[in-house]
Design a protein around this motif. Structure first.
Motif, mmCIF file in Angstrom:
data_model
loop_
_atom_site.group_PDB
_atom_site.id
_atom_site.type_symbol
_atom_site.label_atom_id
_atom_site.label_comp_id
_atom_site.label_asym_id
_atom_site.label_seq_id
_atom_site.Cartn_x
_atom_site.Cartn_y
_atom_site.Cartn_z
ATOM 1 N N HIS A 38 0.820 -1.207 0.000
ATOM 2 C CA HIS A 38 0.000 0.000 0.000
ATOM 3 C C HIS A 38 0.855 1.258 0.000
ATOM 4 N N TYR A 39 2.003 1.217 0.683
ATOM 5 C CA TYR A 39 2.882 2.381 0.704
ATOM 6 C C TYR A 39 3.387 2.702 -0.707
ATOM 7 N N GLY A 40 3.781 1.656 -1.435
ATOM 8 C CA GLY A 40 4.255 1.874 -2.803
ATOM 9 C C GLY A 40 3.163 2.420 -3.694
ATOM 10 N N ASP A 41 1.945 1.882 -3.556
ATOM 11 C CA ASP A 41 0.820 2.390 -4.347
ATOM 12 C C ASP A 41 0.562 3.860 -4.042
ATOM 13 N N TYR A 42 0.608 4.195 -2.764
ATOM 14 C CA TYR A 42 0.366 5.581 -2.355
ATOM 15 C C TYR A 42 1.419 6.521 -2.943
ATOM 16 N N CYS A 43 2.698 6.130 -2.852
ATOM 17 C CA CYS A 43 3.770 6.992 -3.363
ATOM 18 C C CYS A 43 3.661 7.168 -4.871
ATOM 19 N N GLN A 44 3.385 6.078 -5.593
ATOM 20 C CA GLN A 44 3.241 6.194 -7.042
ATOM 21 C C GLN A 44 2.083 7.110 -7.414
ATOM 22 N N ASP A 45 0.964 6.952 -6.743
ATOM 23 C CA ASP A 45 -0.197 7.773 -7.046
ATOM 24 C C ASP A 45 0.070 9.248 -6.738
ATOM 25 N N ALA A 46 0.725 9.511 -5.615
ATOM 26 C CA ALA A 46 1.024 10.888 -5.236
ATOM 27 C C ALA A 46 1.952 11.563 -6.240
ATOM 28 N N LEU A 47 2.924 10.823 -6.750
ATOM 29 C CA LEU A 47 3.888 11.403 -7.679
ATOM 30 C C LEU A 47 3.339 11.502 -9.096
ATOM 31 N N ASP A 48 2.629 10.468 -9.533
ATOM 32 C CA ASP A 48 2.106 10.430 -10.898
ATOM 33 C C ASP A 48 0.891 11.347 -11.038
ATOM 34 N N ARG A 49 -0.181 10.997 -10.360
ATOM 35 C CA ARG A 49 -1.421 11.746 -10.500
ATOM 36 C C ARG A 49 -1.390 13.063 -9.732
ATOM 37 N N GLY A 50 -0.725 13.062 -8.573
ATOM 38 C CA GLY A 50 -0.715 14.267 -7.762
ATOM 39 C C GLY A 50 0.230 15.339 -8.253
ATOM 40 N N GLU A 51 1.417 14.935 -8.710
ATOM 41 C CA GLU A 51 2.437 15.923 -9.082
ATOM 42 C C GLU A 51 2.734 15.958 -10.574
ATOM 43 N N GLY A 52 2.199 15.029 -11.343
ATOM 44 C CA GLY A 52 2.451 15.036 -12.785
ATOM 45 C C GLY A 52 3.850 14.617 -13.161
ATOM 46 N N ILE A 53 4.496 13.801 -12.327
ATOM 47 C CA ILE A 53 5.851 13.332 -12.602
ATOM 48 C C ILE A 53 5.782 12.078 -13.468
ATOM 49 N N ASP A 54 6.612 12.021 -14.491
ATOM 50 C CA ASP A 54 6.643 10.873 -15.404
ATOM 51 C C ASP A 54 7.352 9.707 -14.721
ATOM 52 N N LEU A 55 6.616 8.619 -14.496
ATOM 53 C CA LEU A 55 7.169 7.421 -13.867
ATOM 54 C C LEU A 55 7.304 6.261 -14.848
ATOM 55 N N SER A 56 7.303 6.551 -16.151
ATOM 56 C CA SER A 56 7.330 5.477 -17.145
ATOM 57 C C SER A 56 8.614 4.654 -17.072
ATOM 58 N N LEU A 57 9.689 5.210 -16.514
ATOM 59 C CA LEU A 57 10.945 4.481 -16.383
ATOM 60 C C LEU A 57 11.085 3.803 -15.017
ATOM 61 N N SER A 58 10.078 3.935 -14.176
ATOM 62 C CA SER A 58 10.101 3.286 -12.870
ATOM 63 C C SER A 58 9.535 1.880 -12.975
ATOM 64 N N ARG A 59 9.678 1.099 -11.889
ATOM 65 C CA ARG A 59 9.178 -0.261 -11.906
ATOM 66 C C ARG A 59 8.587 -0.624 -10.551
#
Length: 370
Positions: free
Chosen positions: A93-114
């Motif tokens: 859940h922590y990982g899901d939260y961080c990804q959502d906050a960075l992607d949807r919340g801040e507009g950061i491109d995470l396409s190179l993340s895993r």
């Protein structure tokens, strides 16, 4: 709906593009690329005393946010830079939260993340007290490949690298070969060696931004300004942060120097302030501002961040900067020289329609959206 995201998703406030004047057809789609470890940060504030062994302490404030390299990525994105982050995320859940906050919340491109099945997210608990912080972290290295960064970084105007004593990062040289301007900082050397050889990657860098203690230890000097001048022999631009005294920079190519005092603020939590400083300096450099303006802007963004708690939580966007500037011109709580030093903001900022200080939303895990 109004959300807390600097300017990008804030209702009624368009995103300011600080690089609009320098953008050209064919430029990279990415402004800044970075990689590193994302932590879930849990921050406690409002402690009356330092936690004492064998006792229970209660904090009046608490928040959660992505931390680690996410502090820098968020600070860059909130200043309007197109930011790409390569990081590993747990499938908890922590990982899901961080990804959502960075992607949807801040507009950061995470396409190179895993996302790594079965790997739990690193966690840091931070306790802020009297302007200082105490942190406890827990985590395990991600399974191979340990580095989430691709072997060939994407085309980008710039890259931000955190140098690690005793460990080279091949992507830094590759990013420079691909035309990225690399900005580097460094962490505390727990080995105590402070070996200048650990800074070998500076040959690929545009700028190096250590704090005063780090700079003096690496250069074997007892003055941060002397340390900056020594570092300018290793990297085109050396910037040394001086804490409450401001910052000092030396351009090794031209011999130009600049020193800007810090603005007066009431510090709540210094977590992530160094990352915000680097983000502000990168923004001004990519926008081709004069050296002193870049230094002043970086110091301002860092100062605004320490008035809020948390790392990525506290990174200011253009609306916060505009609100501060409007307030600073209306009241006499800043020296006159500070107002003159920041006059360049007049040509940059949107009109601020909200009073200072701003009330920020505080992301916290556990609530469902209505």
């Amino acid at each position: 709906m109004t959300t807390h995201n600097g300017d990008r998703l804030t209702a009624g406030y368009p995103l300011l593009d600080p690089l609009e004047a320098v953008r050209r057809p064919g430029d990279p789609a990415c402004d800044v690329y970075l990689t590193g470890t994302v932590f879930l940060d849990i921050i406690f504030t409002g402690l009356d005393t330092v936690p004492v062994r064998g006792t229970e302490s209660w904090a009046r404030g608490m928040g959660s946010s992505p931390g680690g390299v996410a502090n820098m990525a968020t600070a860059l994105a909130r200043l309007g830079l197109r930011t790409s982050l390569a990081a590993a995320f747990g499938d908890d859940h922590y990982g899901d939260y961080c990804q959502d906050a960075l992607d949807r919340g801040e507009g950061i491109d995470l396409s190179l993340s895993r996302t790594i099945p079965g790997w739990h997210s690193p966690v840091t608990v931070s306790m802020a007290y009297e302007g200082e912080r105490t942190m406890v972290s827990h985590g395990h290295e991600a399974p191979p490949p340990e580095e989430p960064a691709p072997s060939c970084p994407p085309p980008a105007r710039a890259a931000v690298a955190s140098l690690v004593p005793g460990r080279g990062q091949e992507w830094v040289a590759e990013a420079a070969r691909r035309g990225s301007r690399v900005f580097a900082d460094v962490g505390w050397d727990d080995t105590g060696r402070w070996d200048p050889a650990d800074l070998a990657e500076l040959e690929h860098c545009e700028a190096f931004l250590p704090n005063a203690e780090e700079a003096m230890r690496y250069t074997r000097t007892d003055c941060p300004r002397a340390a900056a001048r020594a570092l300018a022999d290793l990297v085109p631009l050396a910037v040394v942060t001086l804490g409450s005294e401001g910052a000092y920079a030396v351009d090794g190519r031209t011999g130009e120097t600049a020193e800007v005092p810090a603005i007066s603020v009431e510090a709540l939590d210094p977590t992530g302030a160094g990352d915000v400083f680097v983000a502000g300096f990168v923004t001004g450099t990519l926008a081709d501002w004069p050296l002193a303006d870049r230094l002043a802007f970086a110091g301002l963004t860092a100062a605004l961040s320490v008035q809020e708690f948390g790392g990525s939580l506290s990174a200011p966007g253009w609306v916060e900067i505009a609100a501060w500037w409007q307030h600073a011109r209306s009241y006499d709580d800043q020296p006159g020289r500070a107002l003159r030093r920041y006059a360049f903001l007049d040509r940059l900022l949107p009109a601020a329609a909200r009073p200072w200080p701003l009330r920020r939303a505080v992301p916290t895990i556990g609530f469902r959206q209505a």
